[in-house]
Design a protein around this motif. Structure first.
Motif, PDB file in Angstrom:
ATOM      1  N   GLU A 120       0.800  -1.031   0.009  1.00  0.00           N
ATOM      2  CA  GLU A 120      -0.057  -0.076  -0.032  1.00  0.00           C
ATOM      3  C   GLU A 120       0.974   1.071   0.053  1.00  0.00           C
ATOM      4  O   GLU A 120       0.382   2.374  -0.666  1.00  0.00           O
ATOM      5  N   TRP A 133      -5.148   2.071  -9.193  1.00  0.00           N
ATOM      6  CA  TRP A 133      -5.234   1.152  -7.965  1.00  0.00           C
ATOM      7  C   TRP A 133      -6.356   0.072  -8.187  1.00  0.00           C
ATOM      8  O   TRP A 133      -7.690   0.674  -8.586  1.00  0.00           O
ATOM      9  N   GLY A 135      -7.090  -2.425  -5.601  1.00  0.00           N
ATOM     10  CA  GLY A 135      -7.826  -2.874  -4.336  1.00  0.00           C
ATOM     11  C   GLY A 135      -6.819  -4.105  -3.808  1.00  0.00           C
ATOM     12  O   GLY A 135      -5.902  -4.490  -4.560  1.00  0.00           O
ATOM     13  N   LYS A 136      -7.345  -4.734  -3.034  1.00  0.00           N
ATOM     14  CA  LYS A 136      -6.354  -5.768  -2.420  1.00  0.00           C
ATOM     15  C   LYS A 136      -6.391  -6.882  -3.170  1.00  0.00           C
ATOM     16  O   LYS A 136      -7.479  -7.556  -3.878  1.00  0.00           O
ATOM     17  N   TYR A 147      -1.513  -5.563  -3.014  1.00  0.00           N
ATOM     18  CA  TYR A 147      -2.705  -4.899  -3.587  1.00  0.00           C
ATOM     19  C   TYR A 147      -2.359  -4.661  -5.112  1.00  0.00           C
ATOM     20  O   TYR A 147      -1.280  -4.665  -5.544  1.00  0.00           O
TER      21      TYR A 147
END
Length: 340
Positions: A120, A133, A135-136, A147
């Motif tokens: 992150e 981005w 996400g996880k 991520y």
């Protein structure tokens, strides 16, 4: 491997076996950052990838290389500890992305996206290089969570492109938005870099002997002694860095109709007479700058279609050729300039 082991925690660093596998299977997707010092080159950073047919990163898609796939899966962007916080990593990553984009646009590659996983705290770093981005991630590797991030190479931008600006006079540009600040239009029209002086092979006293250099690692092999440049005097764009092309004497190739003559591009001998070539392998990523034409029908029935090589900056060509989908790229020694 030293950069890799020093740059990652023990539970995240790639094993020697994994690193060797990636190098052997996808060596053309490795890119290094080098520091020239005291006549030698020091590797100070690298990035490497493999290909996958999947559109997301999973354990499976990261564990094997699937040639000719559309997803580029980045495994590492790593810089030596002594050279961190100097912008090396970001410049390396941007150059890597630029080469992938060029390979998609001009070559046989069909890259649609670049995928990676990161921690992150590194999100801003990758966003500066244009990654989004996601996400996880479900990938588990080491103790910290990962991520996902991606960059779409197949998307089309809208609105006014940078190259469109020069097509409009100042008044038209202003009518499409707010007025340009004083002096900005003139600045946009100025050359963005100093042009290197281009020497043609005909200017070297000993011809080919003056522009080749023995490869210390390959017996009997000679490479280009100088950077190869676009031969157009007002362009001079660097096409290939020194040492990246192998000198070969082989049969000539008729790349344009016999009645077409460009004073910047010397005529080549009529096949099957031989001529001098630079051989570049294994992919367009070996070039600093290269353009490709659409495939053209081969002169001999049954031969593969051919793509002609041009300067990607000014479109001068043909400078050379390659077979459609092939891994060998040929530049005529007499049709490029030399940064001597």
């Amino acid at each position: 491997m030293l950069i890799n082991t020093a740059g990652y925690p023990p539970d995240e660093a790639a094993s020697f076996e994994s690193f060797s596998h990636r190098q052997s299977q996808a060596g053309d997707l490795f890119l290094g950052a080098y520091l020239n010092a005291s006549g030698s080159r020091e590797l100070i950073g690298y990035t490497c990838s493999t290909l996958s047919s999947a559109e997301t990163l999973t354990h499976e898609s990261m564990s094997k290389h699937v040639p000719n796939s559309s997803s580029v899966c980045i495994h590492s962007v790593c810089v030596a500890l002594s050279h961190r916080r100097k912008g090396v990593g970001l410049r390396l990553l941007k150059e890597y992305v630029s080469r992938l984009e060029a390979a998609r646009k001009n070559g046989p590659e069909s890259y649609d996206r670049i995928l990676l996983i990161t921690h992150e705290e590194l999100r801003p770093f990758y966003e500066k290089a244009g990654f989004e981005w996601l996400g996880k991630s479900n990938v588990v590797h080491g103790s910290k969570p990962w991520y996902g991030m991606s960059k779409n190479l197949a998307s089309k931008t809208s609105g006014i492109r940078a190259e469109d600006v020069s097509a409009f006079p100042p008044a038209q540009v202003e009518s499409r938005g707010q007025q340009l600040p004083p002096g900005l239009w003139e600045a946009l029209q100025r050359p963005s870099r100093n042009r290197p002086t281009t020497q043609l092979i005909s200017t070297f006293r000993n011809g080919i002997a003056d522009i080749i250099s023995p490869d210390p690692d390959r017996q009997g092999v000679s490479t280009n002694k100088f950077d190869l440049l676009c031969p157009r005097p007002d362009c001079g764009s660097v096409i290939l860095k020194e040492g990246a092309g192998k000198w070969v004497e082989r049969a000539s190739v008729q790349m344009e109709p016999a009645d077409i003559n460009n004073p910047l591009l010397p005529s080549l001998p009529t096949p099957p007479e031989t001529t001098q070539w630079w051989l570049i392998t294994p992919s367009p990523m070996a070039f600093e700058n290269i353009g490709f034409t659409r495939p053209i029908v081969a002169q001999n029935p049954g031969d593969p279609k051919m793509k002609l090589l041009t300067c990607a900056e000014c479109d001068l060509g043909p400078l050379g050729w390659s077979e459609e989908g092939g891994s060998e790229f040929w530049l005529a020694c007499s049709r490029v300039g030399y940064k001597a």
